[in-house]
Enzyme design. Structure first.
Site, PDB file in Angstrom:
ATOM      1  N   VAL A  95       0.848  -1.208   0.000  1.00  0.00           N
ATOM      2  CA  VAL A  95       0.000   0.000   0.000  1.00  0.00           C
ATOM      3  C   VAL A  95       0.880   1.253   0.000  1.00  0.00           C
ATOM      4  CG1 VAL A  95      -1.684   1.351   1.325  1.00  0.00           C
ATOM      5  CG2 VAL A  95      -1.978  -1.114   1.109  1.00  0.00           C
TER       6      VAL A  95
ATOM      7  N   PHE B 112      -8.552   0.930  -0.817  1.00  0.00           N
ATOM      8  CA  PHE B 112      -9.396  -0.121  -1.387  1.00  0.00           C
ATOM      9  C   PHE B 112      -8.693  -0.909  -2.497  1.00  0.00           C
ATOM     10  CE2 PHE B 112     -12.269   3.131   0.342  1.00  0.00           C
ATOM     11  CZ  PHE B 112     -13.002   2.350   1.222  1.00  0.00           C
TER      12      PHE B 112
ATOM     13  N   ASN C  90     -14.763  -4.664   3.135  1.00  0.00           N
ATOM     14  CA  ASN C  90     -14.054  -5.949   3.131  1.00  0.00           C
ATOM     15  C   ASN C  90     -14.923  -7.064   3.707  1.00  0.00           C
ATOM     16  OD1 ASN C  90     -11.825  -5.014   1.865  1.00  0.00           O
ATOM     17  ND2 ASN C  90     -10.404  -5.267   3.568  1.00  0.00           N
TER      18      ASN C  90
ATOM     19  N   GLY D  16      -8.653 -15.567   1.382  1.00  0.00           N
ATOM     20  CA  GLY D  16      -7.387 -15.524   2.117  1.00  0.00           C
ATOM     21  C   GLY D  16      -6.776 -14.144   1.969  1.00  0.00           C
TER      22      GLY D  16
ATOM     23  N   CYS E   4      -5.964  -9.270   4.226  1.00  0.00           N
ATOM     24  CA  CYS E   4      -6.989  -8.298   4.631  1.00  0.00           C
ATOM     25  C   CYS E   4      -8.307  -8.915   5.095  1.00  0.00           C
ATOM     26  CB  CYS E   4      -7.246  -7.338   3.490  1.00  0.00           C
ATOM     27  SG  CYS E   4      -5.741  -6.567   2.916  1.00  0.00           S
TER      28      CYS E   4
ATOM     29  N   LYS F 149      -3.398 -15.427  -4.288  1.00  0.00           N
ATOM     30  CA  LYS F 149      -4.122 -15.081  -5.517  1.00  0.00           C
ATOM     31  C   LYS F 149      -3.083 -14.863  -6.605  1.00  0.00           C
ATOM     32  CE  LYS F 149      -5.529 -10.746  -5.952  1.00  0.00           C
ATOM     33  NZ  LYS F 149      -6.162  -9.446  -5.703  1.00  0.00           N
TER      34      LYS F 149
HETATM   35  C1  UGA Z   1      -8.984  -6.974  -0.670  1.00  0.00           C
HETATM   36  C2  UGA Z   1     -10.060  -6.028  -1.211  1.00  0.00           C
HETATM   37  O1  UGA Z   1     -10.595  -6.560  -2.424  1.00  0.00           O
HETATM   38  C3  UGA Z   1      -9.496  -4.634  -1.460  1.00  0.00           C
HETATM   39  O2  UGA Z   1     -10.538  -3.764  -1.871  1.00  0.00           O
HETATM   40  C4  UGA Z   1      -8.873  -4.114  -0.168  1.00  0.00           C
HETATM   41  O3  UGA Z   1      -8.262  -2.838  -0.353  1.00  0.00           O
HETATM   42  C5  UGA Z   1      -7.804  -5.095   0.290  1.00  0.00           C
HETATM   43  O4  UGA Z   1      -8.406  -6.392   0.500  1.00  0.00           O
HETATM   44  C6  UGA Z   1      -7.228  -4.567   1.582  1.00  0.00           C
HETATM   45  O5  UGA Z   1      -7.970  -4.454   2.566  1.00  0.00           O
HETATM   46  O6  UGA Z   1      -6.056  -4.145   1.571  1.00  0.00           O
HETATM   47  P1  UGA Z   1      -7.002  -8.416  -1.766  1.00  0.00           P
HETATM   48  O7  UGA Z   1      -6.950  -9.116  -0.434  1.00  0.00           O
HETATM   49  O8  UGA Z   1      -5.743  -7.920  -2.364  1.00  0.00           O
HETATM   50  O9  UGA Z   1      -7.987  -7.133  -1.677  1.00  0.00           O
HETATM   51  O10 UGA Z   1      -7.591  -9.444  -2.816  1.00  0.00           O
HETATM   52  P2  UGA Z   1      -8.997  -9.846  -3.460  1.00  0.00           P
HETATM   53  O11 UGA Z   1      -8.797  -9.928  -4.913  1.00  0.00           O
HETATM   54  O12 UGA Z   1     -10.108  -9.011  -2.982  1.00  0.00           O
HETATM   55  O13 UGA Z   1      -9.174 -11.345  -2.908  1.00  0.00           O
HETATM   56  C7  UGA Z   1      -9.319 -11.630  -1.525  1.00  0.00           C
HETATM   57  C8  UGA Z   1      -9.564 -13.122  -1.326  1.00  0.00           C
HETATM   58  O14 UGA Z   1     -10.859 -13.502  -1.771  1.00  0.00           O
HETATM   59  C9  UGA Z   1      -8.596 -14.015  -2.103  1.00  0.00           C
HETATM   60  O15 UGA Z   1      -8.268 -15.112  -1.285  1.00  0.00           O
HETATM   61  C10 UGA Z   1      -9.372 -14.474  -3.309  1.00  0.00           C
HETATM   62  O16 UGA Z   1      -8.965 -15.714  -3.823  1.00  0.00           O
HETATM   63  C11 UGA Z   1     -10.766 -14.586  -2.701  1.00  0.00           C
HETATM   64  N1  UGA Z   1     -11.853 -14.424  -3.693  1.00  0.00           N
HETATM   65  C12 UGA Z   1     -11.991 -13.252  -4.342  1.00  0.00           C
HETATM   66  C13 UGA Z   1     -12.726 -15.483  -3.902  1.00  0.00           C
HETATM   67  O17 UGA Z   1     -12.610 -16.581  -3.297  1.00  0.00           O
HETATM   68  N2  UGA Z   1     -13.757 -15.297  -4.790  1.00  0.00           N
HETATM   69  C14 UGA Z   1     -13.922 -14.130  -5.464  1.00  0.00           C
HETATM   70  O18 UGA Z   1     -14.882 -14.042  -6.275  1.00  0.00           O
HETATM   71  C15 UGA Z   1     -13.026 -13.078  -5.236  1.00  0.00           C
END
Ligand code: UGA
Length: 436
Positions: free
Chosen positions: A11, A150, A206, A255, A258, A318
């Site tokens: 960040v 975000f 979140n 996972g 965040c 991811k």
């Molecule tokens: C998340 C939020 O999306 C951001 O908006 C926020 O700023 C960030 O946390 C934070 O608080 O710093 P991030 O953790 O980087 O971002 O990743 P995401 O792409 O949102 O995925 C989070 C988790 O959910 C991953 O484990 C991903 O595999 C899972 N996921 C995501 C799913 O299982 N299904 C989905 O449809 C989307």
């Protein structure tokens, strides 16, 4: 404007580089000398697409520099952005010690009327505590604000340059105007609210997304047992504009650094208010138990994991990041090894060196081998687990892993493969909530 960004995690570095790209003079500040040495050479200490180019560009123009000196970064700063980590405490609360340490360290060098902005995820009410910490070390006048983040890992630069909105939580008009001006080049909607609302908006966003993922995972589990197919169900309900087909692909549970933390913290705040039985406790429970439940099911299919050879594809939580925090691999692999399986793993960016901190004991005992190249992977695995949806892993021709002499399972934990094609290759296929 002159800006200091404290904390050089993803960040902090992305924020510093993007503000520098607008032409501001930006200092990136961290107490970790090793990280700063790398960043001074435009080397990013973690994997984040586009970031290295942005660092090179802004450093070449002298808009961005890195330092470990609070005095150097803070003394001329009009704006100080605190972007340090806020880890969870053992009981699920939030540990603000790094935010407070920043507040105390920056105070002696504050310029009059400077604005101290908290970007780290913090609970409502934190600004008052930060104010006390700063005031205990200086008589200089300053302003405070909250500016929640975000962006997503893996697309952090793009998300910062093209945000859905900017949320500013400030205490007076001058601060709203300064932060509004800073973000004007992004041409994004700006939401002006009180600091407590900005802080809660971050947790709520979140937690809502985590809830959405938990919800669809539950529906997927019902689908699997009832003859329905989750992908068909999503396409059917996704047309409802109130729901949408976005951001809820089923999988191993959420996972990363965040969602797990923020959901647990909300559950904790609620508990502290006497509401022990709350939604966030349940979301956290369901997500935490998910991988074990999946493994029980897969174990039955494979005939137990003892002495089985397992190929794990994808280690990061991811795609497009090397972050292993709360990654499915960190739960699947130890559990499979406990069940006496032998693991061979591959990830496009997480190699032995990065994995050492998390998987060291398994690498040393030989129960886990991480190969550097796809070409080195075995074709004799009893089961393949596709854990992370890296584009190079979902576009693979899996027939390369097929061994005609024995049955092999392919567990598609992200539903990114075509079940018909996988079966044609000769594997037994299992997705999440899919009929195939
Ligand atoms: C998340 C939020 O999306 C951001 O908006 C926020 O700023 C960030 O946390 C934070 O608080 O710093 P991030 O953790 O980087 O971002 O990743 P995401 O792409 O949102 O995925 C989070 C988790 O959910 C991953 O484990 C991903 O595999 C899972 N996921 C995501 C799913 O299982 N299904 C989905 O449809 C989307």
């Amino acid at each position: 404007m002159t800006i200091a960004v404290i904390g050089t995690g993803f960040v902090g570095v992305v924020t510093a580089a993007v503000y520098a790209s607008f032409g501001h003079k930006v200092f990136g500040l961290d107490i970790d000398q090793k990280k700063i040495n790398k960043l001074k050479k435009s080397q990013v200490p973690f994997h984040e697409p586009q970031l290295e180019d942005l660092l090179k560009e802004t450093q070449k123009k002298n808009h961005l520099s890195f330092t470990t000196s609070y005095q150097e970064a803070i003394q001329s700063a009009d704006l100080i952005i605190v972007a340090v980590g806020t880890p969870s405490t053992i009981d699920g609360g939030v540990d603000l010690k790094y935010v407070f340490a920043c507040a105390e360290s920056l105070a002696p060098y504050l310029k009059s009327e400077a604005v101290v902005v908290v970007k780290s995820t913090v609970p409502p009410g934190t600004l008052d505590l930060v104010r006390d910490k700063i005031k205990s070390r200086t008589k200089t006048k300053f302003n405070l604000a909250s500016l929640p983040e975000f962006l997503r890992e893996g697309s952090a630069v793009n998300d910062t340059l093209h945000p859905d909105r900017i949320v500013i939580g400030a205490e007076n008009q001058t601060t709203f105007e300064l932060l509004g001006e800073l973000h004007a080049p992004l041409k994004a909607p700006i939401v002006r609210v009180r600091p407590e609302s900005a802080q809660m908006a971050k947790y709520a966003a979140n937690a809502y997304l985590a809830m959405r993922i938990t919800f669809i995972n539950q529906v997927a589990d019902i689908c699997e047992k009832s003859g329905a197919d989750i992908e068909e169900v999503i396409s059917a309900i996704g047309y409802d504009k109130r729901i949408g087909a976005h951001y809820w692909y089923p999988g191993p549970g959420y996972g990363g650094s965040c969602f797990p933390k923020d959901v647990k913290e909300l559950a904790h705040f609620f508990k502290q208010m006497g509401k022990t039985d709350n939604l966030f406790v349940k979301i956290n429970q369901l997500n935490s138990h998910r991988i074990n439940l999946l493994l029980t099911d897969y174990g039955r299919k494979v005939g137990g994991f003892k002495d089985k050879q397992i190929l794990v594809l994808g280690l990061s939580f991811k795609p497009n990041t090397d972050d292993l925090r709360e990654a499915p691999s960190t739960k699947f692999i130890p559990q499979l090894i406990k069940l006496r399986a032998q693991i061979i793993a591959f990830d496009p960016v997480v190699k032995q060196k990065t994995a050492q901190a998390v998987f060291g004991q398994y690498l040393e005992s030989g129960s886990l081998i991480i190969e550097d190249e796809l070409d080195d992977l075995t074709n004799s695995a009893d089961a393949i687990f596709l854990l992370t949806e890296w584009s190079e892993l979902i576009s693979l021709d899996y027939s390369r892993f097929r061994n005609g002499t024995k049955p092999q399972w392919l567990f598609d934990i992200r539903n990114r493969l075509n079940p018909v094609q996988v079966r044609k290759w000769g594997f037994k296929y299992q997705g999440i909530g899919r009929q195939g």
